[in-house]
Design a protein around this motif. Structure first.
Motif, PDB file in Angstrom:
ATOM      1  N   ARG A 295      37.001  28.558 -73.133  1.00  0.00           N
ATOM      2  CA  ARG A 295      37.052  27.669 -74.300  1.00  0.00           C
ATOM      3  C   ARG A 295      38.224  28.125 -75.163  1.00  0.00           C
ATOM      4  O   ARG A 295      38.051  28.756 -76.182  1.00  0.00           O
ATOM      5  CB  ARG A 295      35.737  27.735 -75.070  1.00  0.00           C
ATOM      6  N   ARG A 296      39.401  27.813 -74.738  1.00  0.00           N
ATOM      7  CA  ARG A 296      40.633  28.438 -75.192  1.00  0.00           C
ATOM      8  C   ARG A 296      41.126  28.054 -76.573  1.00  0.00           C
ATOM      9  O   ARG A 296      42.095  28.627 -77.048  1.00  0.00           O
ATOM     10  CB  ARG A 296      41.720  28.170 -74.179  1.00  0.00           C
ATOM     11  N   PHE A 297      40.536  27.120 -77.256  1.00  0.00           N
ATOM     12  CA  PHE A 297      41.111  26.638 -78.506  1.00  0.00           C
ATOM     13  C   PHE A 297      40.588  27.329 -79.758  1.00  0.00           C
ATOM     14  O   PHE A 297      40.951  26.952 -80.861  1.00  0.00           O
ATOM     15  CB  PHE A 297      40.925  25.127 -78.616  1.00  0.00           C
ATOM     16  N   ASN A 298      39.760  28.327 -79.621  1.00  0.00           N
ATOM     17  CA  ASN A 298      39.191  28.998 -80.792  1.00  0.00           C
ATOM     18  C   ASN A 298      39.330  30.508 -80.727  1.00  0.00           C
ATOM     19  O   ASN A 298      38.443  31.239 -81.150  1.00  0.00           O
ATOM     20  CB  ASN A 298      37.709  28.628 -80.938  1.00  0.00           C
ATOM     21  N   ARG A 299      40.437  31.009 -80.241  1.00  0.00           N
ATOM     22  CA  ARG A 299      40.628  32.446 -80.091  1.00  0.00           C
ATOM     23  C   ARG A 299      40.842  33.148 -81.432  1.00  0.00           C
ATOM     24  O   ARG A 299      41.630  32.707 -82.252  1.00  0.00           O
ATOM     25  CB  ARG A 299      41.856  32.755 -79.234  1.00  0.00           C
ATOM     26  N   ASN A 300      40.119  34.250 -81.618  1.00  0.00           N
ATOM     27  CA  ASN A 300      40.386  35.190 -82.711  1.00  0.00           C
ATOM     28  C   ASN A 300      41.225  36.346 -82.195  1.00  0.00           C
ATOM     29  O   ASN A 300      41.886  37.026 -82.950  1.00  0.00           O
ATOM     30  CB  ASN A 300      39.084  35.763 -83.281  1.00  0.00           C
ATOM     31  N   CYS A 301      41.132  36.593 -80.891  1.00  0.00           N
ATOM     32  CA  CYS A 301      41.847  37.691 -80.242  1.00  0.00           C
ATOM     33  C   CYS A 301      42.702  37.095 -79.120  1.00  0.00           C
ATOM     34  O   CYS A 301      42.292  36.144 -78.475  1.00  0.00           O
ATOM     35  CB  CYS A 301      40.852  38.700 -79.664  1.00  0.00           C
TER      36      CYS A 301
END
Length: 148
Positions: A132-138
């Motif tokens: 789910r690549r659109f919400n990365r914090n890291c």
């Protein structure tokens, strides 16, 4: 709730992920597989079983990692830990971390912290069922994934 993969698609995807691991690590020399507790274990158990159909089972080093106390977002309540089972050192080895979903990346960050207790790996790769690549914090990204 949306179904991403039906039972047949999931079985094929698990087999494909196992083959991707073998393509990247031909003889599994110096490579260990580690499933992430709790939900990644369901995926990693199946991937490891698929790999053991292709290579001699004794070549497969498989462990399970619990990251409960390494997370930075669960400190407000007491949580029950799962069991960590890593009966080998990861020192100087290639580690393939297996999990079900990669979302913010915080779980992976915690896993990297927890993994250091078992040695310093040469390399860490991610094998993920769903990215789910659109919400990365890291800034982590998988090298093997089934669905985006």
């Amino acid at each position: 709730m949306k179904t991403i993969l039906n039972e047949q698609q999931l079985a094929l995807t698990i087999k494909r992920l196992g083959h991707q691991i073998l393509e990247n690590h031909l003889d599994l020399n110096n490579t260990v597989l580690i499933g992430m507790q709790p939900r990644g274990i369901y995926v990693s158990d199946r991937i490891v079983a698929a790999i053991k159909e292709e290579v001699a089972p004794e070549k497969v080093l498989y462990g399970k990692l619990d990251i409960t106390f390494y997370r930075d977002d669960v400190r407000s309540a007491l949580h029950l830990a799962n069991k960590t089972e890593i009966p080998f050192s990861v020192e100087g080895r290639k580690v393939v971390l297996i999990d079900d979903v990669l979302y913010t990346g915080r779980t992976i960050r915690a896993a990297l912290d927890a993994l250091l207790g078992f040695g310093r790996p040469e390399k860490v790769e991610l094998c993920i069922l769903v990215d789910r690549r659109f919400n990365r914090n890291c800034p982590y990204s998988p090298i093997m994934w089934a669905s985006r």
